[in-house]
Design a protein around this motif. Structure first.
Motif: not given
Length: 639
Positions: A144-154, A177-181
């Motif tokens: 529940p506390n993992l608020k975001h995932v950032v993808l290096i390679e989308p 989900v966000l990309t690194l860029d």
């Protein structure tokens, strides 16, 4: 017996401070090289570079992006990725945001990934690709506390088996989900509104604040999170530089897993020294990359040197009897030359050899050693070996061939680099001297105790486990057995818990016997010696598929047969038996291998038999192949 080195004072308060200082000192100097595969996927990679100033733009973008997501100082941000330049830039971004990095191997399974994320209370995960994203999607309800995932390679992040979705989230919560860029773009916007955010955050960091949470890949039970504050890395950076191990002129080839403390400490050393680091974690690219990168130094685990040695020996054998005889002669000359020159350097300060040996060495150099050095890129000044013991015979071979392997020693709990061999004065078979500022003591039972700024704060959320290994006055119990020479060189004899005591009361260090066998048999990949509470020793032997298949092609009866058939053949058993007999001829009677079994496959990370740094997990292997062990003792009378 103990040894104490002078303490390093005036350390910067944080890794982020070190990075800021490096950027300000040499903004236009080359910092990192990284490969970009060709558009067609064929042909060689293109290598590109970041200057320190160029790297800082991405690092500060990541840092500000994390701040924009609400990440607070000392909160955890996890990285699940293979070794690549983005790993390093992400780690530095996390630290410049005042947060702490939780490291996760990309090979870690779904269950353990979820455990580490939950136990560390990580708020953001920087994931390499869709495969890593899928692991946390599966267990999102437990995090529940993992608020975001950032993808290096989308790439395509659609869950396997699900229909392609039109939106970017595939059913994920909005913005999860966000990309690194995209993160870096958010960071740029954040810095426009808060231009002093990063410098103010870095300025407020204290040396005792958590920087890294590394989970040990334990052989039993759940992994433990090792808490390493900023001061551990600031100390390591200064101590490595003070040891003279690296200079700003060096080019490092970094392929080790950065989720492991050995890889991580190399990034800290670079910040202080300011040299170039070429980063590529693809192990299958090492042989291809070395002549391109032409490193001056490289760190590796013993398994890599064993594979190179076995590969050279196998290639020589495939070239016919004459070529193999030349290789064996040259290998013998290399070992003799290394032993003589190292001993002379120890006694007189000059690495000299008798004229006759020098002449033989010169011939062997033209025939064998020069080609080996070329394969390493031709400019290699030194290799650092750590994480497990290097068989001395293999170390002496490379030393005599002009590839100087400086063995070192440390643990996750000591920030990796507690000992390292000192440059020209290195001694094969030892792990060298303590780094400046590290104290060492040998307990009455032979256990190595360490104290110094590199020692962890403790195990995350496990005070009882911390108290078992860390004394109130700062002495850390390593669990390793060793001995110090009069001039301060440490030799590791074994893990305290791995020492075998036979039913006859004799103690045996299995790693010592295993190392000797690896130096004798060019086809071995892994070996486990067993014998605790038994009246004789046995061994489980795994063979390298590539070199064994090449050997089989030379055998009339095995030519063209599949590996599964080769590995179970009488010919292979007879070949291994010959090497076991050769091993036994140099051992004490109670150390000898009375029986062995060749395993049907190699040991690997996927089956949990090796750690990601390729160390043997003895309990796992003994459990997996327990039926073979019992078979070897069946019908014998246990004393």
């Amino acid at each position: 017996m103990s040894d104490t080195q002078p303490l390093i004072e005036n350390r910067p308060p944080s890794v982020a401070t070190l990075f800021l200082e490096r950027v300000e000192t040499a903004p236009d100097a080359e910092a990192y090289r990284y490969p970009v595969p060709s558009a067609s996927g064929e042909g060689p990679d293109e290598w590109r570079s970041y200057t320190w100033a160029g790297a800082s733009k991405r690092v500060f973008g990541i840092a500000a992006g994390l701040m924009s997501l609400g990440v607070q100082p000392e909160e955890r941000v996890a990285i699940a990725s293979a070794t690549r330049v983005d790993w390093i830039l992400s780690d530095l971004g996390i630290l410049c945001a005042g947060a702490a990095t939780t490291t996760i191997y990309p090979s870690t399974n779904v269950e353990e990934t979820a455990f580490i994320l939950a136990d560390s209370d990580s708020r953001v995960l920087i994931a390499e690709d869709a495969e890593q994203l899928a692991k946390v999607r599966e267990r999102r309800g437990e995090l529940p506390n993992l608020k975001h995932v950032v993808l290096i390679e989308p790439g395509d992040t659609t869950p396997e088996g699900a229909p392609a979705a039109s939106g970017p989230d595939h059913g994920d919560p909005e913005g999860w989900v966000l990309t690194l860029d995209e993160l870096i773009s958010r960071g740029s916007d954040y810095l426009e509104k808060h231009p002093q955010a990063i410098t103010d955050t870095i300025g407020a960091l204290r040396s005792d604040q958590l920087a890294t949470l590394i989970y040990t890949s334990g052989t039993t039970g759940k992994p433990k999170g090792v808490r390493l504050p900023h001061d551990c890395w600031s100390y390591m950076a200064k101590a490595i530089a003070q040891s003279g191990l690296v200079t700003d002129e060096d080019v490092q080839y970094l392929w080790l897993p950065l989720a492991h403390v050995f890889g991580k400490v190399l990034t800290a050393g670079q910040l202080e020294a300011g040299h170039v680091t070429a980063v590529d974690g693809r192990i299958d690219k090492i042989i291809e990359n070395l002549p391109v990168v032409q490193p001056t130094y490289m760190a590796a685990v013993p398994r890599i040197f064993e594979k190179v040695y076995n590969g050279v020996a196998t290639k020589a054998k495939a070239g016919g009897a004459a070529k193999y005889k030349i290789f064996q002669w040259a290998a013998g000359v290399a070992r003799e030359y290394a032993k003589v020159t190292q001993e002379n350097f120890r006694r007189t300060g000059n690495a000299t050899a008798p004229a006759g040996l020098k002449a033989k060495h010169a011939v062997a150099d033209r025939l064998v050693y020069a080609k080996l050095r070329d394969a390493f890129g031709g400019r290699l000044r030194a290799c650092v070996s750590g994480s497990a013991a290097l068989a001395p015979d293999i170390g002496f071979f490379f030393s005599g061939a002009g590839i100087h392997i400086l063995e070192g020693y440390g643990l996750t709990e000591s920030s990796a680099a507690s000992f390292v061999n000192p440059g020209e004065a290195y001694r094969t078979g030892t792990v060298g001297k303590p780094l400046p500022g590290t104290e060492v003591r040998i307990a009455e039972d032979g256990e190595i105790l360490l104290r110094g700024p590199g020692i962890m704060q403790g195990y995350h959320g496990l005070p009882d486990k911390t108290a078992e290994v860390l004394e109130d006055d700062g002495w850390f119990h390593t669990g390793d057995i060793g001995e110090l020479s009069e001039d301060g060189y440490l030799r590791i004899t074994d893990r305290k818990k791995d020492l075998i005591k036979t039913s006859g009361g004799k103690y045996i260090a299995p790693a010592e016997v295993e190392g000797q066998f690896k130096a004798l048999c060019p086809y071995v990949s892994n070996i486990l010696v067993h014998g605790a509470d038994r009246n004789f020793c046995t061994a489980l032997i795994a063979l390298d598929e590539v070199s064994l298949t090449a050997w089989a092609e030379e055998q009339e009866t095995l030519k063209g047969k599949p590996y599964a058939e080769i590995i179970t053949s009488d010919e292979v058993r007879a070949m291994v038996d010959g090497y076991v007999e050769e091993l036994n001829s140099g051992l004490q009677r109670w150390q000898t291998i009375k029986k062995f079994r060749v395993l049907p496959r190699d040991l690997d990370i996927e089956h949990g038999e090796l750690t990601p740094s390729l160390k043997l997990k003895r309990p796992v292997v003994e459990r997996e192949f327990g039926h073979l062990i019992e078979e070897m003792y069946a019908g014998t009378r246990e004393a």
